[in-house]
Scaffold this motif. Structure first.
Motif, PDB file in Angstrom:
ATOM      1  N   THR A  62      46.731  66.948 -38.894  1.00 12.38           N
ATOM      2  CA  THR A  62      47.245  67.696 -37.712  1.00 12.38           C
ATOM      3  C   THR A  62      45.508  66.581 -36.647  1.00 12.38           C
ATOM      4  O   THR A  62      44.704  65.673 -37.725  1.00 12.38           O
ATOM      5  CB  THR A  62      46.456  68.615 -37.582  1.00 12.38           C
ATOM      6  N   GLU A  63      46.384  67.076 -35.953  1.00 13.91           N
ATOM      7  CA  GLU A  63      45.424  65.912 -34.685  1.00 13.91           C
ATOM      8  C   GLU A  63      44.122  66.356 -34.813  1.00 13.91           C
ATOM      9  O   GLU A  63      43.739  67.339 -34.657  1.00 13.91           O
ATOM     10  CB  GLU A  63      46.028  65.701 -33.377  1.00 13.91           C
ATOM     11  N   GLY A  64      43.725  65.525 -34.260  1.00 12.58           N
ATOM     12  CA  GLY A  64      41.833  65.340 -34.887  1.00 12.58           C
ATOM     13  C   GLY A  64      40.927  65.995 -33.955  1.00 12.58           C
ATOM     14  O   GLY A  64      41.137  67.107 -34.724  1.00 12.58           O
ATOM     15  N   PHE A  65      41.390  65.652 -32.391  1.00  8.11           N
ATOM     16  CA  PHE A  65      40.870  67.385 -31.394  1.00  8.11           C
ATOM     17  C   PHE A  65      41.101  68.606 -31.601  1.00  8.11           C
ATOM     18  O   PHE A  65      40.673  69.376 -31.350  1.00  8.11           O
ATOM     19  CB  PHE A  65      41.013  67.018 -30.042  1.00  8.11           C
ATOM     20  N   HIS A  66      42.513  68.768 -32.315  1.00  4.91           N
ATOM     21  CA  HIS A  66      43.043  69.857 -32.375  1.00  4.91           C
ATOM     22  C   HIS A  66      42.511  70.598 -34.232  1.00  4.91           C
ATOM     23  O   HIS A  66      43.136  71.429 -34.178  1.00  4.91           O
ATOM     24  CB  HIS A  66      44.625  70.162 -32.240  1.00  4.91           C
ATOM     25  N   SER A  67      41.497  69.603 -34.728  1.00  3.75           N
ATOM     26  CA  SER A  67      42.031  70.004 -35.880  1.00  3.75           C
ATOM     27  C   SER A  67      41.297  71.362 -36.420  1.00  3.75           C
ATOM     28  O   SER A  67      42.006  71.959 -37.020  1.00  3.75           O
ATOM     29  CB  SER A  67      41.688  68.825 -36.960  1.00  3.75           C
ATOM     30  N   LYS A  68      40.077  71.498 -35.904  1.00  2.00           N
ATOM     31  CA  LYS A  68      38.595  71.954 -35.860  1.00  2.00           C
ATOM     32  C   LYS A  68      39.375  73.974 -35.509  1.00  2.00           C
ATOM     33  O   LYS A  68      39.303  74.059 -36.946  1.00  2.00           O
ATOM     34  CB  LYS A  68      37.710  71.676 -35.285  1.00  2.00           C
ATOM     35  N   ARG A  69      39.595  74.164 -34.316  1.00  2.00           N
ATOM     36  CA  ARG A  69      40.609  75.223 -34.204  1.00  2.00           C
ATOM     37  C   ARG A  69      41.246  75.539 -34.897  1.00  2.00           C
ATOM     38  O   ARG A  69      41.786  76.700 -35.535  1.00  2.00           O
ATOM     39  CB  ARG A  69      40.743  75.309 -32.713  1.00  2.00           C
ATOM     40  N   SER A  70      42.582  74.765 -35.268  1.00  2.00           N
ATOM     41  CA  SER A  70      43.524  75.237 -36.180  1.00  2.00           C
ATOM     42  C   SER A  70      42.729  75.190 -37.559  1.00  2.00           C
ATOM     43  O   SER A  70      43.823  75.646 -38.250  1.00  2.00           O
ATOM     44  CB  SER A  70      44.529  73.553 -36.199  1.00  2.00           C
ATOM     45  N   PHE A  71      42.107  74.129 -38.312  1.00  2.00           N
ATOM     46  CA  PHE A  71      42.196  74.867 -39.878  1.00  2.00           C
ATOM     47  C   PHE A  71      41.248  76.064 -39.655  1.00  2.00           C
ATOM     48  O   PHE A  71      41.750  76.761 -41.022  1.00  2.00           O
ATOM     49  CB  PHE A  71      40.760  73.304 -39.641  1.00  2.00           C
ATOM     50  N   LYS A  72      40.665  76.299 -38.049  1.00  2.00           N
ATOM     51  CA  LYS A  72      39.312  77.748 -38.805  1.00  2.00           C
ATOM     52  C   LYS A  72      40.400  78.468 -38.756  1.00  2.00           C
ATOM     53  O   LYS A  72      40.176  79.405 -39.486  1.00  2.00           O
ATOM     54  CB  LYS A  72      38.229  78.002 -37.405  1.00  2.00           C
ATOM     55  N   VAL A  73      42.015  78.654 -37.516  1.00  2.00           N
ATOM     56  CA  VAL A  73      42.109  79.905 -38.059  1.00  2.00           C
ATOM     57  C   VAL A  73      43.034  79.874 -38.873  1.00  2.00           C
ATOM     58  O   VAL A  73      43.423  80.721 -39.932  1.00  2.00           O
ATOM     59  CB  VAL A  73      43.561  79.938 -36.437  1.00  2.00           C
ATOM     60  N   TYR A  74      43.140  78.977 -39.392  1.00  2.00           N
ATOM     61  CA  TYR A  74      44.516  78.414 -41.156  1.00  2.00           C
ATOM     62  C   TYR A  74      43.488  79.412 -42.270  1.00  2.00           C
ATOM     63  O   TYR A  74      43.839  79.909 -42.783  1.00  2.00           O
ATOM     64  CB  TYR A  74      44.727  77.331 -40.865  1.00  2.00           C
ATOM     65  N   LYS A  75      42.344  78.495 -42.207  1.00  2.00           N
ATOM     66  CA  LYS A  75      41.401  79.567 -43.466  1.00  2.00           C
ATOM     67  C   LYS A  75      41.252  80.632 -42.874  1.00  2.00           C
ATOM     68  O   LYS A  75      41.071  81.875 -44.226  1.00  2.00           O
ATOM     69  CB  LYS A  75      40.110  78.822 -43.437  1.00  2.00           C
ATOM     70  N   LYS A  76      40.729  80.937 -41.594  1.00  2.00           N
ATOM     71  CA  LYS A  76      40.679  82.606 -42.393  1.00  2.00           C
ATOM     72  C   LYS A  76      41.695  83.413 -42.410  1.00  2.00           C
ATOM     73  O   LYS A  76      41.427  84.507 -42.742  1.00  2.00           O
ATOM     74  CB  LYS A  76      40.135  82.900 -40.358  1.00  2.00           C
ATOM     75  N   LEU A  77      42.879  83.381 -41.878  1.00  2.00           N
ATOM     76  CA  LEU A  77      44.278  84.170 -42.234  1.00  2.00           C
ATOM     77  C   LEU A  77      45.011  83.797 -44.491  1.00  2.00           C
ATOM     78  O   LEU A  77      44.947  84.433 -44.142  1.00  2.00           O
ATOM     79  CB  LEU A  77      45.297  83.459 -41.259  1.00  2.00           C
ATOM     80  N   PHE A  78      44.578  82.604 -44.197  1.00  2.00           N
ATOM     81  CA  PHE A  78      44.755  82.432 -45.877  1.00  2.00           C
ATOM     82  C   PHE A  78      44.063  82.683 -46.449  1.00  2.00           C
ATOM     83  O   PHE A  78      44.382  83.346 -47.793  1.00  2.00           O
ATOM     84  CB  PHE A  78      45.299  81.295 -45.730  1.00  2.00           C
ATOM     85  N   ALA A  79      42.965  83.153 -46.636  1.00  2.00           N
ATOM     86  CA  ALA A  79      41.805  83.722 -47.508  1.00  2.00           C
ATOM     87  C   ALA A  79      42.507  84.821 -47.861  1.00  2.00           C
ATOM     88  O   ALA A  79      42.400  85.284 -49.000  1.00  2.00           O
ATOM     89  CB  ALA A  79      40.486  83.322 -47.129  1.00  2.00           C
ATOM     90  N   PRO A  80      42.167  85.453 -47.702  1.00  2.00           N
ATOM     91  CA  PRO A  80      42.477  87.322 -48.201  1.00  2.00           C
ATOM     92  C   PRO A  80      44.196  87.325 -49.049  1.00  2.00           C
ATOM     93  O   PRO A  80      44.724  88.157 -49.935  1.00  2.00           O
ATOM     94  CB  PRO A  80      42.842  87.847 -46.813  1.00  2.00           C
ATOM     95  N   ALA A  81      44.578  86.354 -48.263  1.00  2.00           N
ATOM     96  CA  ALA A  81      46.052  85.823 -49.596  1.00  2.00           C
ATOM     97  C   ALA A  81      45.787  84.936 -50.521  1.00  2.00           C
ATOM     98  O   ALA A  81      46.754  84.849 -51.431  1.00  2.00           O
ATOM     99  CB  ALA A  81      46.779  85.101 -48.641  1.00  2.00           C
ATOM    100  N   GLY A  82      44.953  84.950 -50.392  1.00  3.99           N
ATOM    101  CA  GLY A  82      44.358  83.652 -51.758  1.00  3.99           C
ATOM    102  C   GLY A  82      45.241  81.723 -51.519  1.00  3.99           C
ATOM    103  O   GLY A  82      45.345  81.559 -52.960  1.00  3.99           O
ATOM    104  N   ILE A  83      45.347  81.648 -50.081  1.00  2.06           N
ATOM    105  CA  ILE A  83      45.612  80.891 -50.533  1.00  2.06           C
ATOM    106  C   ILE A  83      44.488  79.193 -49.962  1.00  2.06           C
ATOM    107  O   ILE A  83      43.890  79.944 -48.725  1.00  2.06           O
ATOM    108  CB  ILE A  83      46.324  80.984 -49.077  1.00  2.06           C
ATOM    109  N   ASP A  84      44.174  78.313 -50.789  1.00  2.00           N
ATOM    110  CA  ASP A  84      43.034  77.320 -49.524  1.00  2.00           C
ATOM    111  C   ASP A  84      44.390  76.745 -49.190  1.00  2.00           C
ATOM    112  O   ASP A  84      45.134  75.715 -49.459  1.00  2.00           O
ATOM    113  CB  ASP A  84      43.090  76.827 -51.216  1.00  2.00           C
TER     114      ASP A  84
END
Length: 216
Positions: free
Chosen positions: A153-175
């Protein structure tokens, strides 16, 4: 009378001292302004989390950017990903339909030198868009049974986007892992033109909104 003179002298000294401190701060800021501005830009960029193998690559934001396509080419070969998902949100301000955009993108693929199979995913979501889009992506991943995802993803958007995905994906066992790319504006030059300035300021507002709401 002496007390009055002492009070006036004290106020003058206090004013001069505050002015001197202010000028000193401005001078320090001016000397280190480049490092300060770069630090402000880099704060929004997610730390790279590479992976040797993933199931799918998620390409979002500027999906027809040459740097993004080039990075996907390399990552597709290196990670053994099965496919690339081009993730988009519908834009009500655009003059073309999503089908026309997808067809135009496919017509340009020869000039972009792509070398990976891809699918378009257009999610009609409500505010907050990045958060709700991420939930929709999660549902699609569950259907496919994918467990390792690489976000590009685009650099300035990346930190927010990555953190959202990481928080949502973790309970589903998705890295989820992350790689970034930039368009015209980068952490080294974003303050030099209005587009970069608006991009960074806008992303800071969204980042802290997501932080307060608990999305990241």
């Amino acid at each position: 009378m002496n007390f009055f003179l002492k009070e006036v002298t004290h106020k003058k000294f206090t004013f001069r001292f505050k002015l001197a401190v202010l000028l000193f701060v401005v001078l320090i800021f001016w000397i280190f302004r480049i490092y300060i501005f770069e630090g402000i830009g880099y704060f929004l960029v997610a730390q790279a989390y590479p992976s040797k193998s993933v199931d799918v690559i998620l390409l979002e934001e500027e999906f027809n950017n040459k740097q993004a396509i080039s990075e996907c080419n390399s990552l597709f070969r290196e990670t053994g990903a099965k496919e690339v998902w081009i993730v988009r949100l519908p834009d009500s301000t655009q003059l073309f339909t999503e089908h026309q955009i997808e067809r135009s993108f496919k017509e340009r693929l020869d000039t972009l030198y792509y070398n990976f199979p891809f699918k378009f995913f257009v999610y009609n979501t409500e505010h907050p868009y990045t958060f709700n889009k991420s939930i929709a992506v999660l549902d699609s991943l569950k259907v496919k049974g994918y467990k390792k995802v690489l976000l590009v993803t685009e650099g300035f958007h990346s930190k927010r986007s990555f953190k959202v995905y990481k928080k949502l994906f973790a309970p589903a066992g998705i890295d989820v892992y992350c790689n970034t790319y930039f368009t015209e504006s980068t952490p080294e030059n974003w303050w030099k033109d209005s587009n970069g300035f608006r991009r960074v300021v806008s992303e800071y507002l969204k980042y802290f909104y997501y932080l307060v709401k608990g999305y990241i």
